[in-house]
Design a protein around this motif. Sequence first.
Motif, PDB file in Angstrom:
ATOM      1  N   ARG A  19      -6.842  -6.314  -3.381  1.00 12.78           N
ATOM      2  CA  ARG A  19      -7.516  -7.613  -3.404  1.00 12.78           C
ATOM      3  C   ARG A  19      -6.807  -8.593  -4.327  1.00 12.78           C
ATOM      4  N   LYS A  61     -12.565  -9.953  -1.113  1.00 14.94           N
ATOM      5  CA  LYS A  61     -12.416  -9.120   0.078  1.00 14.94           C
ATOM      6  C   LYS A  61     -11.058  -8.432   0.085  1.00 14.94           C
ATOM      7  N   SER A  62     -10.986  -7.318   0.792  1.00 15.01           N
ATOM      8  CA  SER A  62      -9.728  -6.592   0.919  1.00 15.01           C
ATOM      9  C   SER A  62      -8.740  -7.410   1.743  1.00 15.01           C
ATOM     10  N   LEU A 106     -11.608   3.348  -2.002  1.00 21.60           N
ATOM     11  CA  LEU A 106     -12.654   3.313  -0.990  1.00 21.60           C
ATOM     12  C   LEU A 106     -13.264   4.682  -0.715  1.00 21.60           C
ATOM     13  N   ARG A 160       0.831  -1.203   0.000  1.00 22.72           N
ATOM     14  CA  ARG A 160       0.000   0.000   0.000  1.00 22.72           C
ATOM     15  C   ARG A 160       0.867   1.256   0.000  1.00 22.72           C
ATOM     16  N   GLN A 178      -7.155   2.676   0.218  1.00 17.63           N
ATOM     17  CA  GLN A 178      -6.929   1.607  -0.748  1.00 17.63           C
ATOM     18  C   GLN A 178      -7.551   0.290  -0.306  1.00 17.63           C
ATOM     19  N   SER A 179      -8.194  -0.374  -1.239  1.00 20.07           N
ATOM     20  CA  SER A 179      -8.612  -1.766  -1.053  1.00 20.07           C
ATOM     21  C   SER A 179      -7.795  -2.595  -2.029  1.00 20.07           C
ATOM     22  N   HIS A 233      -9.598  -1.904  12.313  1.00 29.31           N
ATOM     23  CA  HIS A 233      -9.547  -1.088  11.093  1.00 29.31           C
ATOM     24  C   HIS A 233      -9.425   0.371  11.507  1.00 29.31           C
ATOM     25  N   LYS A 283      -9.083  -0.955  -5.486  1.00 31.17           N
ATOM     26  CA  LYS A 283     -10.352  -0.230  -5.510  1.00 31.17           C
ATOM     27  C   LYS A 283     -10.243   0.968  -4.588  1.00 31.17           C
TER      28      LYS A 283
END
Length: 303
Positions: free
Chosen positions: A46, A52-53, A76, A28, A43-44, A148, A74
């Motif tokens: 995958r 899922k992340s 977010l 990331r 950021q996701s 999270h 993806k």
Amino acid sequence: VEILDWKTKQQLCFLDKVEPHATIGDIRLMFHKSYPQWYPARQSIRLDPKGKSLRDEEILQHLPVGTTATLYFKDLGPQIGWTMVFLTEYAGPLFIYFLFYFRMPFVYGLDDKLTSNPHPVVNLACICHSFHYIKRLIETIFVHRFSHGTMPLRSIIKNCFYYWGFAAWIAYYINHPLYTPPSYGQKQINFAVIMFLICEAGNFSIHVALSDLRRDGSKIHKIPYPTKNPFTWLFFFVTCPNYTYEVGAWISFTIMTQCVPVGLFTFLCFIQMTVWAKDKHYTYIREFKDYPSLRMPIIPFLL
């Protein structure tokens, strides 16, 4: 590591010479250097476009990828820290309730003859409602440890509309000059207050126990077990006793006030917390083969 857009499958960047022991968190940060507008919390990352992340602590060489890993990104959207999320969600109902409790002229607009002293249960309801949200604010600052770090900004708008709107609706009816006290009088009120305090103490105890699991700052999932505190013994029977106690507190508040909006709020809370509890329960079952088989998500032996 090749990173593609999750929707268009277009290559966004190619990270060269990434060590096999690099974590998703490291990736990331590398991706953030190429695209500064997408900070890590936004950021996701995958393995599959619709999957899922991946968690920050997951290691690249432990993932089902080859020498050239293909990951999908993806956006977010704008994020906000969980501490600020909870402070915003819980401070709102606390202050909104007071607007109705003190019967501001612009709220009810009734004649002086209808502004008599409220029934004692109205004062008690204000104390209990305030205590509940003050407890939540204290837990947010001093107890909770979040797995999270952030939440999408659009979600907090939706959550605030839910919490703040229900607080206003509940407060309007309980503090209305024409409010009707509970049918069974003081016995009903006393019973409800005792149950409310027990559930609030239980909820706090579970939050402390869950926080202690991450006292070292680790984000690794661990199975929570009962401690010497009797309120935590509910862990013998349910995965999420904090939700069980939370629902119990609102059921008690419903009995205390005998107010339909409170009952509806309690029902919706139960539905949402059941969804969360089931999700956590089955996550534990997937991750731990030795997870206690006697436990149910939220209601002992039932649900």
